[in-house]
Design a protein around this motif. Structure first.
Motif, PDB file in Angstrom:
ATOM      1  N   UNK A  84      -4.996  13.171   0.665  1.00 54.89           N
ATOM      2  CA  UNK A  84      -6.328  13.360   1.212  1.00 54.89           C
ATOM      3  C   UNK A  84      -6.926  12.094   1.776  1.00 54.89           C
ATOM      4  N   UNK A  85      -6.216  10.967   1.634  1.00 59.53           N
ATOM      5  CA  UNK A  85      -6.742   9.701   2.148  1.00 59.53           C
ATOM      6  C   UNK A  85      -6.603   9.610   3.667  1.00 59.53           C
ATOM      7  N   UNK A  86      -5.502  10.172   4.174  1.00 60.07           N
ATOM      8  CA  UNK A  86      -5.269  10.096   5.617  1.00 60.07           C
ATOM      9  C   UNK A  86      -3.834   9.728   5.897  1.00 60.07           C
ATOM     10  N   UNK A  95      -6.651  17.512  12.230  1.00 62.06           N
ATOM     11  CA  UNK A  95      -6.281  16.772  11.025  1.00 62.06           C
ATOM     12  C   UNK A  95      -6.796  15.340  11.157  1.00 62.06           C
ATOM     13  N   UNK A  96      -7.935  15.025  10.525  1.00 62.80           N
ATOM     14  CA  UNK A  96      -8.454  13.654  10.636  1.00 62.80           C
ATOM     15  C   UNK A  96      -7.408  12.654  10.119  1.00 62.80           C
ATOM     16  N   UNK A  97      -7.372  11.490  10.761  1.00 59.26           N
ATOM     17  CA  UNK A  97      -6.362  10.509  10.381  1.00 59.26           C
ATOM     18  C   UNK A  97      -6.775   9.733   9.132  1.00 59.26           C
ATOM     19  N   UNK A 156      -7.167  18.737   5.699  1.00 60.35           N
ATOM     20  CA  UNK A 156      -7.393  17.477   4.971  1.00 60.35           C
ATOM     21  C   UNK A 156      -6.811  16.288   5.733  1.00 60.35           C
ATOM     22  N   UNK A 157      -7.446  15.135   5.575  1.00 60.13           N
ATOM     23  CA  UNK A 157      -6.960  13.898   6.188  1.00 60.13           C
ATOM     24  C   UNK A 157      -5.535  13.654   5.711  1.00 60.13           C
ATOM     25  N   UNK A 158      -4.608  13.477   6.672  1.00 60.50           N
ATOM     26  CA  UNK A 158      -3.174  13.361   6.343  1.00 60.50           C
ATOM     27  C   UNK A 158      -2.403  13.111   7.625  1.00 60.50           C
ATOM     28  N   UNK A 159      -1.085  13.228   7.531  1.00 59.27           N
ATOM     29  CA  UNK A 159      -0.252  13.120   8.726  1.00 59.27           C
ATOM     30  C   UNK A 159      -0.080  14.458   9.434  1.00 59.27           C
ATOM     31  N   UNK A 160      -0.778  15.492   8.950  1.00 61.31           N
ATOM     32  CA  UNK A 160      -0.711  16.798   9.608  1.00 61.31           C
ATOM     33  C   UNK A 160       0.666  17.414   9.553  1.00 61.31           C
ATOM     34  N   UNK A 161       1.088  17.984  10.679  1.00 62.88           N
ATOM     35  CA  UNK A 161       2.334  18.769  10.666  1.00 62.88           C
ATOM     36  C   UNK A 161       3.577  17.908  10.846  1.00 62.88           C
ATOM     37  N   UNK A 162       3.445  16.593  10.746  1.00 59.91           N
ATOM     38  CA  UNK A 162       4.605  15.711  10.833  1.00 59.91           C
ATOM     39  C   UNK A 162       5.654  16.162   9.825  1.00 59.91           C
ATOM     40  N   UNK A 164       0.851  -1.188   0.000  1.00 54.16           N
ATOM     41  CA  UNK A 164       0.000   0.000   0.000  1.00 54.16           C
ATOM     42  C   UNK A 164       0.886   1.236   0.000  1.00 54.16           C
ATOM     43  N   UNK A 165       0.583   2.149  -0.910  1.00 56.31           N
ATOM     44  CA  UNK A 165       1.304   3.421  -0.978  1.00 56.31           C
ATOM     45  C   UNK A 165       0.324   4.510  -0.575  1.00 56.31           C
ATOM     46  N   UNK A 166       0.610   5.159   0.529  1.00 58.14           N
ATOM     47  CA  UNK A 166      -0.342   6.117   1.102  1.00 58.14           C
ATOM     48  C   UNK A 166       0.332   7.478   1.204  1.00 58.14           C
ATOM     49  N   UNK A 167      -0.219   8.451   0.490  1.00 62.28           N
ATOM     50  CA  UNK A 167       0.363   9.798   0.515  1.00 62.28           C
ATOM     51  C   UNK A 167      -0.118  10.493   1.790  1.00 62.28           C
ATOM     52  N   UNK A 168       0.764  10.681   2.746  1.00 64.83           N
ATOM     53  CA  UNK A 168       0.277  11.314   3.982  1.00 64.83           C
ATOM     54  C   UNK A 168       1.061  12.538   4.431  1.00 64.83           C
ATOM     55  N   UNK A 169       2.302  12.699   3.966  1.00 61.30           N
ATOM     56  CA  UNK A 169       3.018  13.920   4.332  1.00 61.30           C
ATOM     57  C   UNK A 169       2.506  15.100   3.496  1.00 61.30           C
ATOM     58  N   UNK A 170       2.164  14.788   2.248  1.00 60.91           N
ATOM     59  CA  UNK A 170       1.785  15.836   1.299  1.00 60.91           C
ATOM     60  C   UNK A 170       0.298  15.700   0.979  1.00 60.91           C
TER      61      UNK A 170
END
Lengths: 420, 169
Positions: A98-100, A329-331, A357-363, A62-68
């Motif tokens: 935007x997935x989380x 920031x919803x997960x 947007x759903x993401x990793x937020x300010x990580x 699974x490739x999940x875009x969460x920083x950006x």
């Protein structure tokens, strides 16, 4: 000698051996893998440049875009463009911006299963041990050289450490406070390479998503992996998520840990992990009054429906203080949908909070959360090392959603118990 | 030296740069924008400017904690250092070093053995660190054969290429 623990059973099954012994190195089949936007690009480029060929079991990666969640610069847009093309070319499972965040999306979308071997590029990949899996973080080279081409990875069989938690914490102390406190009790780096099994009456009493914080936050004590023996709560969530449990394993009752540590949590107060390491944990009363400019519910461990509910329990009906931003920031998209359904979105919005947007937020401050040298943030993120959020003198405090929400109301770090 | 006939030798002599405990990968090269010119500058501004090929990095406990991406180890390797010796390493950092072919040895007591700038000798295969000036020695367990072979091969990619049968190929 005793029997085998859960991790040894999983590793034996996946390496085709009758049994494995702590310290030995085995090559084992990987059941599922997960990478985020930054590491997909790095591993993918190494794979194409130095390895080549096809990706084995590509749909299990699974490739999940969460920083950006939205590219702030052209070079970040190029990272996402590379990743999308890589996923299309080799058939990886893509979850676009935007997935989380990586771990919440992976768990909710069935990429971690009881008894499986889960590997992730992110250091907090250990979190998936909450479902009774062996969940380990691997570097880009393992992904490029063995996970992608062969569906395998090398593992050193870990020693088992049993961490037993007894008692129930007082009112105002959440599972996150206990997990942060426990990190300091064990000590950063003091469970090196170990598999930690969390157990005891306190762990038993927690919901699945509360247990999640323990297999997440323990990573900075140095553990290779962490897990909780599957029980009725695990089965309930596995059924709810529709997980395949055909590989479900339980450790033998007579498996002997190399160490047993036990703590009573009944007097743990709400705590804050202060700069500049996750092990610098202090009671909130000691840092109350410290000014902050940002409050954030988000991150690998935060931004869950449970976090928003806790925050709303103190914040709803109030306003954020002048000079402080309250960012939520919803997960995952599912979490945002649950928050809408539960009526949590409007009261927080009305109080001046901003939904991101759903993401990793300010990580690592890719899309949000950069600070000047004079600014400070309190959040439900998982790390607070210098330089992760803008200037290296900026301060990051980690705390429970109750403390984050109470702080948003005052603009200074606030003990949430006065609002309960 | 039959042991060194296969791949690269794993014995090093060089000037040491000494760092403390809990050095996170964030200080090395966690972010794309951060280049070799900045590595560990937050902890010792002289390091990225003055480090020479063959120098040795000595660290304390939990060296390389925080994010587990290989970039940090690669940036450190790009300085030309020959190896890393630490009291203890964070797991993912340790793994990444071995996988990129940057020798790393966990040797309890190394911090007391050397001062910043001392010359030291490190024998990864024997698990021995020596300070020739003082004669002080620290010993640790030699690495597993699997890891020794990976280091000799120069990292995981050449090791997989050399031993495809291990991976079911």
């Amino acid at each position: 000698m005793g029997g085998a623990n859960l991790i040894e059973k999983v590793l034996a099954r996946a390496s085709g051996r009758a049994k494995v012994t702590p310290g030995e190195i085995v090559v084992a089949d990987v059941d599922s893998a997960m990478v985020h936007d930054l590491s997909c690009c790095t591993s993918g480029r190494i794979f194409e440049a130095d390895v080549g060929g096809t990706v084995k079991n590509a749909d299990r990666i699974a490739v999940i875009f969460d920083h950006i969640f939205s590219p702030p610069t052209e070079d970040k847009a190029q990272v996402l463009e590379f990743n999308r093309a890589f996923c299309r070319k080799y058939g990886l499972s893509l979850y676009d911006s935007g997935s989380g965040n990586l771990h919440n999306v992976a768990m909710r979308r069935g990429h971690a299963r009881p008894g499986s071997i889960v590997v992730g590029s992110d250091s907090h990949s250990t979190v998936h041990g909450v479902i009774g899996a062996m969940a380990v973080s691997l570097g880009n080279y393992s992904f490029a050289a063995t996970v992608m081409p062969y569906g395998k990875a090398w593992f050193r069989v870990p020693e088992l450490v049993s961490v037993e938690l007894v008692g129930q914490p007082p009112r105002g102390t959440t599972a996150r406070d206990v997990a942060l406190w426990l990190t300091a009790q064990i000590g950063e780096g003091n469970a090196k390479y170990a598999a930690i099994r969390f157990e005891g009456e306190y762990i038993d009493s927690l919901s699945f998503w509360e247990r999640w914080l323990f297999t997440l936050l323990g990573v900075d004590v140095g553990a290779k992996c962490m897990y909780i023996e599957p029980d009725d709560e695990t089965a309930r969530v596995a059924a709810q998520l529709g997980l395949d449990d055909s590989q479900l394993e339980h450790g033998d009752r007579d498996a002997v840990p190399s160490a047993r540590w036990r703590w009573d949590v009944s007097e743990v107060p709400p705590v804050v992990a202060c700069p500049a390491t996750v092990g610098n944990v202090r009671p909130v009363s000691e840092v109350a009054g410290t000014p902050v400019q940002f409050c954030e519910l988000g991150g690998h461990g935060g931004g869950r429906t449970e976090d928003v509910e806790l925050a709303a329990s103190v914040f709803a009906g109030h306003q954020r203080a002048d000079g402080v931003l309250f960012n939520i920031v919803p997960s995952s998209r599912d979490v945002f949908a649950e928050c809408l359904e539960k009526g949590l979105v409007e009261p927080l919005h009305a109080g001046g909070a901003t939904w991101f947007p759903a993401s990793g937020g300010s990580n690592q401050a890719i899309n949000m959360g950069a600070m000047t040298k004079d600014e400070a943030m309190i959040s439900t993120q998982s790390r607070n090392f210098p330089g992760r959020n803008g200037n290296r003198e900026a301060r990051m405090y980690l705390a429970s959603p109750l403390t984050v929400a109470a702080t948003a109301m005052r603009g200074v770090i606030t003990d949430p118990r006065e609002f309960l | 030296m039959a042991a060194h006939d296969v791949g690269q030798a794993l014995t090093f002599r060089g000037k040491c740069w000494k760092f403390g405990d809990n050095v996170p990968t964030d200080e090395m090269g966690e972010f794309f924008a951060q280049e070799v010119g900045n590595v560990l500058a937050g902890l010792n501004p002289r390091f990225p400017v003055e480090v020479k090929p063959g120098d040795i990095v000595v660290g304390g406990h939990s060296f390389g904690q925080s994010s587990g991406r290989a970039l940090a180890a690669k940036v450190l390797r790009a300085t030309g250092i020959s190896c890393i010796v630490v009291e203890s390493a964070a797991r993912t950092f340790w793994r990444n070093c071995i996988e990129i072919g940057l020798p790393i040895l966990e040797c309890p007591g190394v911090s007391k053995l050397v001062e910043d700038g001392d010359e030291i000798v490190v024998d990864i295969e024997q698990g021995v660190v020596l300070n020739p000036a003082t004669g002080a020695v620290a010993r640790t367990e030699p690495p597993d054969d699997f890891l020794r072979d990976m280091l000799r091969a120069g990292g995981l990619i050449p090791f997989v290429r050399a031993r495809p049968e291990l991976w079911g190929a």
